[in-house]
Design an enzyme around this catalytic site. Structure first.
Site: not given
Ligand code: UD1
Ligand code: CA
Length: 484
Positions: A12, A16, A76, A81, A105, A143, A172, A407, A425
């Site tokens: 990801g 921000r 990826q 997702g 990560g 979640g 979660n 010195s 010195g």
């Molecule tokens: C996710 C969880 C949520 C949990 C939260 C905790 C899902 C659908 N939701 O939500 O239940 O409470 O984390 O922080 O799993 N990433 C990828 N590839 C992608 C999407 C994400 O590598 O296509 C990585 C991101 O870099 C990040 C992590 O997965 O490190 C979480 O992704 P993010 O999109 O932040 O998930 P949340 O919406 O926070």
């Protein structure tokens, strides 16, 4: 324990952070965010680590490879997702069995022991999936864990949740342990029919329940372990928590820290029992401090070793070695390659670079020592300069054992001063000095009588001189009885 695979999602972006550096590569406590996660994963005993990279992978991938060369890298290209990201990992590493833990990560506070506890609980119960969950007062964005009469029923994402579900405070963490065979089979069944049009890994839970397989949530005591850093303010906040954890650990191991709030210790620093750290001290990188040493106040030591019982005050040091019982500071600057021997001294306003100062040798005041060796027991006078640079090349100065220099001396390198020699010195030492010799080069003092009266006429200096001469004062006037 069955074979443990850990998948680290690091594809990801981190918009921000407003940074050219990928989020996972920002540092706290001397390691990148993903570096902390990889350390926890290794501590948990993973036999295989798969890192999913995408966004800025030209920077993230080599960074991960440097920390953990054996990690499998999965790419990826589009962030569709978390389920899609995990699918990339499962395909890249042909995961089909054992236990698989999915982590992110950017959660630097995650502990290896928490991962181990999750895996142990998961495997003992023989479930398809075990969610690492936590109870938080403000669950917004996470979640939520849905629990029914039969236990955990699924996870609902913030954007897809009803108001009632949003009130649930069990969240979660994002970290989930899976049975590898179940995970490989369930990923292709997950769709993206949801608010974000993403493939949610969290949908795997309801699918397992529908299949009649075991799922549950393992509640984390310290939810901060699952916190990610999304912006610089969160980065600083996590850095503070991690620092508190590190400082507390060292105090428990016998280190005195006078002011934990102003003491910053990197994750890789090593301290011995009975070290004392005074306020305003930063210990950075691979710094190591031995027993009974006292550091601070106000020191920044990077990749520096300090020996048993040494004392370092208000000092900036990098790649330096301070011997046992040695004294450094205040206001000393130890640049790379500084080695100070046992019981040696580098005093106030002294800069040292790429130099070895022998046992018991002292450079006490206002000096620059560059590219030099100073033998044991030698004393370098105040205000000495080792002129190591001729404008083109750097040269070495070698000072023998038990040398006493006056010195204000300038040693013009390359030059060698023999054992037991001395310099007067203000000497300008360009030529080698034999053992036991005294080298002097400052000229005779000359007196030009009345110089201030003509050359500084009309100044307070000239007036003071004139008054003294008129009064017939020999050199300097005694204070008069009336105090005038
Ligand atoms: C996710 C969880 C949520 C949990 C939260 C905790 C899902 C659908 N939701 O939500 O239940 O409470 O984390 O922080 O799993 N990433 C990828 N590839 C992608 C999407 C994400 O590598 O296509 C990585 C991101 O870099 C990040 C992590 O997965 O490190 C979480 O992704 P993010 O999109 O932040 O998930 P949340 O919406 O926070
Ligand atoms: Ca997130």
């Amino acid at each position: 324990m069955s074979e443990l695979t850990v998948i680290v999602l690091a594809a990801g972006g981190g918009t921000r952070m407003k940074s050219k550096t990928p989020k996972m590569l920002h540092q706290i406590a001397g390691r990148s965010l993903v570096g902390h996660v990889l350390a926890a994963v290794s501590e948990a005993g993973a036999s295989r680590v798969v890192a999913v990279v995408g966004h800025q992978r030209e920077l993230v991938e080599p960074h991960i490879a440097e920390i953990l060369p054996e990690a499998v890298i999965a790419v990826q290209n589009e962030q569709l997702g978390t389920a899609h990201a995990v699918r990339m990992a499962v395909e890249a590493a042909s995961v089909s069995a054992g236990t698989v833990v999915v982590t992110y990560g950017d959660t630097p506070l995650l502990r290896g022991e928490s991962l181990r506890a999750l895996v142990a609980d998961h495997e003992a119960a023989g479930r398809a999936a075990t969610i690492l969950s936590g109870i938080v007062p403000e669950p917004f964005g996470y979640g939520r864990i849905l629990r029914g009469d039969g236990g955990v029923a699924g996870i609902i994402e913030e954007k897809d949740a009803t108001d009632e579900q949003r009130a649930i405070t069990e969240i979660n963490s994002g970290i989930i342990a899976f049975d590898g065979a179940f995970l490989a089979g369930v990923l292709p069944r997950i769709g993206n029919d949801n608010a974000k049009k993403e493939f949610y890994l969290t949908d795997a839970i309801a699918l397992a329940v529908a299949d009649g397989l075991g799922v549950d949530a393992y509640v984390l005591d310290d939810v901060s372990e699952a916190e990610g850093a999304n912006d610089r303010a969160q980065l600083a906040a996590l850095g503070k928590i991690l620092n508190d954890r590190i400082v507390t650990r060292w105090m428990k191991d016998g280190v005195t820290v006078m002011d934990p709030a102003t003491t910053w210790i990197d994750a890789d620093v090593e301290l011995s029992p009975d070290v004392t750290i005074l306020p305003g001290t930063q210990l950075i990188g691979a710094t190591r401090i031995d027993e009974d040493a006292v550091i601070g106040p106000d020191c920044t030591l990077k990749d520096t070793e300090v020996g048993h019982g040494a004392r370092v005050v208000r000092t900036q040091a990098e790649l330096a070695v301070v011997g046992p019982g040695a004294n450094v500071g205040p206001f000393s600057y130890l640049r790379p390659g500084t080695v100070l021997g046992d019981e040696g001294k580098i005093g106030g306003f002294v800069e040292v670079k790429n130099s070895t100062i022998g046992a018991g040798a002292k450079v006490p005041h206002l000096s620059y020592v560059g590219d030099a060796t100073i033998g044991e027991g030698s004393n370098i006078g105040a205000g000495t300069i080792f002129a190591n640079y001729d404008g083109v090349n750097k040269h070495k100065t070698r000072i023998g054992r038990h040398v006493k220099s006056g010195s204000g001396v300038t040693f013009v390198a390359p030059v060698v001063v023999g054992d037991g020699a001395a310099t007067g010195g203000e000497a300008l030492i360009r030529d080698d000095v034999p053992p036991g010799a005294l080298a002097v080069s400052a000229g005779q003092q000359r007196i030009i009588e009345g110089w201030a009266l003509t050359k500084r006429a009309g100044t307070p200096q000239a007036a003071a001189a004139e008054e003294a001469l008129e009064a017939g004062v020999p050199i300097i006037g005694e204070p008069s009885a009336t105090g005038e």
